[in-house]
Design an enzyme around this catalytic site. Structure first.
Site, PDB file in Angstrom:
ATOM      1  N   GLY A  31       0.812  -1.214   0.000  1.00  0.00           N
ATOM      2  CA  GLY A  31       0.000   0.000   0.000  1.00  0.00           C
ATOM      3  C   GLY A  31       0.846   1.264   0.000  1.00  0.00           C
ATOM      4  CB  ALA A  32       2.009   3.913   1.227  1.00  0.00           C
ATOM      5  CG  HIS A  34       5.042   4.812  -5.047  1.00  0.00           C
ATOM      6  ND1 HIS A  34       5.517   4.019  -6.070  1.00  0.00           N
ATOM      7  CD2 HIS A  34       5.585   4.303  -3.896  1.00  0.00           C
ATOM      8  CE1 HIS A  34       6.321   3.094  -5.576  1.00  0.00           C
ATOM      9  NE2 HIS A  34       6.371   3.223  -4.261  1.00  0.00           N
ATOM     10  CG  HIS A  37       2.989   0.580  -5.317  1.00  0.00           C
ATOM     11  ND1 HIS A  37       3.156   1.690  -4.508  1.00  0.00           N
ATOM     12  CD2 HIS A  37       3.627  -0.431  -4.681  1.00  0.00           C
ATOM     13  CE1 HIS A  37       3.850   1.353  -3.444  1.00  0.00           C
ATOM     14  NE2 HIS A  37       4.166   0.076  -3.509  1.00  0.00           N
ATOM     15  N   GLY A 147       8.388  -5.278  -8.946  1.00  0.00           N
ATOM     16  CA  GLY A 147       9.232  -4.220  -9.481  1.00  0.00           C
ATOM     17  C   GLY A 147      10.711  -4.592  -9.392  1.00  0.00           C
ATOM     18  CB  SER A 186       5.848   3.398   0.610  1.00  0.00           C
ATOM     19  OG  SER A 186       5.184   2.722  -0.443  1.00  0.00           O
TER      20      SER A 186
HETATM   21  P1  AMP Z   1       6.022  -2.516  -1.684  1.00  0.00           P
HETATM   22  O1  AMP Z   1       4.679  -1.889  -1.514  1.00  0.00           O
HETATM   23  O2  AMP Z   1       7.164  -1.641  -1.315  1.00  0.00           O
HETATM   24  O3  AMP Z   1       6.108  -3.904  -1.088  1.00  0.00           O
HETATM   25  O4  AMP Z   1       6.197  -2.728  -3.250  1.00  0.00           O
HETATM   26  C1  AMP Z   1       5.257  -3.498  -3.971  1.00  0.00           C
HETATM   27  C2  AMP Z   1       5.805  -3.754  -5.349  1.00  0.00           C
HETATM   28  O5  AMP Z   1       6.021  -2.508  -6.016  1.00  0.00           O
HETATM   29  C3  AMP Z   1       7.157  -4.478  -5.325  1.00  0.00           C
HETATM   30  O6  AMP Z   1       7.163  -5.461  -6.337  1.00  0.00           O
HETATM   31  C4  AMP Z   1       8.133  -3.375  -5.609  1.00  0.00           C
HETATM   32  O7  AMP Z   1       9.314  -3.814  -6.248  1.00  0.00           O
HETATM   33  C5  AMP Z   1       7.320  -2.504  -6.545  1.00  0.00           C
HETATM   34  N1  AMP Z   1       7.866  -1.135  -6.560  1.00  0.00           N
HETATM   35  C6  AMP Z   1       8.111  -0.347  -5.494  1.00  0.00           C
HETATM   36  N2  AMP Z   1       8.658   0.815  -5.899  1.00  0.00           N
HETATM   37  C7  AMP Z   1       8.789   0.748  -7.246  1.00  0.00           C
HETATM   38  C8  AMP Z   1       9.307   1.624  -8.246  1.00  0.00           C
HETATM   39  N3  AMP Z   1       9.817   2.813  -7.944  1.00  0.00           N
HETATM   40  N4  AMP Z   1       9.256   1.211  -9.526  1.00  0.00           N
HETATM   41  C9  AMP Z   1       8.759  -0.008  -9.849  1.00  0.00           C
HETATM   42  N5  AMP Z   1       8.251  -0.873  -8.956  1.00  0.00           N
HETATM   43  C10 AMP Z   1       8.273  -0.508  -7.669  1.00  0.00           C
END
Ligand code: AMP
Length: 290
Positions: A31-32, A34, A37, A147, A186
């Site tokens: 979540g949170a 951007h 995501h 990501g 986030s």
């Molecule tokens: P998180 O919410 O941090 O667990 O991230 C969820 C998914 O979003 C993960 O697969 C991350 O690698 C991906 N993600 C986070 N930041 C970015 C970014 N700047 N660019 C691409 N994917 C991202």
């Protein structure tokens, strides 16, 4: 869009989608949300229907002194954003749905999980693989989208899905960055104005690697020395690690030959950030993707 809070209901919805032969795509997040995501969500929508986005701040992937309590939680805004994008289902379970009392099981990808991020954050990847396996079991997606921002995580999850024959294809999407190069995260919300300016040093150091490789540099020791020098010179930034590793084995490399990654982690003020670049052989040269 349907907002789902229970495992039982999520399983039901996913099972119905599978019965009608649809290509179900899952985008796991904490979540949170951007643009990073959202880029995964758009890619999922290009390849799949229906698309499930999970939002779960997974307690098991945070260390005891990490930011689990203060991690940003913005479910209402996230759900509205995903609704606008046309996402079919948001799965946002409370912690006790995923980890009911008495929960005891963990899954670990040996070897890949205890280095780099895993060395700095003991137990982190065990928490990640445990929750991702559980999400995959609940949703049983045909494709799951991650990501490259979290390159080690993507590598570990791909290993797990292969080793356990999970039948989910892992799609790794490019890193989305701010105009000045900072990778969206986030955790960027924690940065003060001066931290925010300093944080671009991660991107700048990776851009330096790209420049040096384009100019013919192949010596990893030299490339890393430049990265370390640049990051260590930035006030308020302390480097945790800078490594060049084989993209498959995550073993350190000494010379550029096969596909490898530069992986960085640093503390900017009190916020820990990671970033990376992919180095791929291209004829006599290398393509560096940041
Ligand atoms: P998180 O919410 O941090 O667990 O991230 C969820 C998914 O979003 C993960 O697969 C991350 O690698 C991906 N993600 C986070 N930041 C970015 C970014 N700047 N660019 C691409 N994917 C991202």
């Amino acid at each position: 869009m349907e907002l789902i809070h229970t495992v039982a209901w999520m399983k039901q919805v996913a099972a119905d989608a599978r019965r009608s032969d649809r290509l179900l795509g899952l985008v796991p997040t904490m979540g949170a949300l951007h643009e990073g995501h959202l880029s995964l969500v758009r890619e999922a929508q290009r390849q799949c229907s229906p698309v499930v986005v999970s939002i779960f701040v997974n307690p098991k992937q945070f260390g005891p002194s990490e930011d689990f309590q203060k991690y940003p939680r913005t479910l209402e805004a996230d759900a509205a954003t995903l609704d606008n994008l046309g996402v079919d289902y948001v799965f946002a379970p409370p912690p006790e749905e995923i980890y009911p009392p008495g929960f005891r099981t963990a899954v670990t990808v040996e070897g890949l999980s205890d280095r780099l991020e895993g060395r700095s954050r003991p137990g982190h990847f065990r928490g990640v693989t445990t929750v991702v396996l559980k999400l995959f079991e609940i949703v049983q997606p045909r494709f799951a989208f991650f990501g490259r921002k979290d390159a080690q995580q993507a590598r570990i999850i791909r290993q797990m899905t292969g080793d356990l024959d999970l039948g989910t294809e892992i799609v790794v999407c490019p890193i989305v960055r701010e105009p000045d190069g900072l990778a969206l995260s986030s955790r960027n919300a924690y940065l003060s104005a001066s931290d925010r300016r300093a944080a671009t040093v991660l991107y700048r150091s990776l851009a330096g690697v790209r420049r040096e490789i384009a100019a013919g540099e192949r010596d990893v020791v030299h490339l890393l020395a430049s990265v370390r020098k640049m990051i260590e010179a930035e006030p308020g930034v302390s480097l945790d690690y800078a490594e060049v590793v084989d993209a498959d084995s995550l073993d350190p490399v000494i010379a550029l030959r096969k596909t490898c990654c530069v992986l960085l982690a640093a503390r900017v003020g009190s916020t820990r950030l990671i970033d990376n670049a992919l180095i791929e052989p291209a004829g006599d040269s290398f393509n560096v993707t940041i």
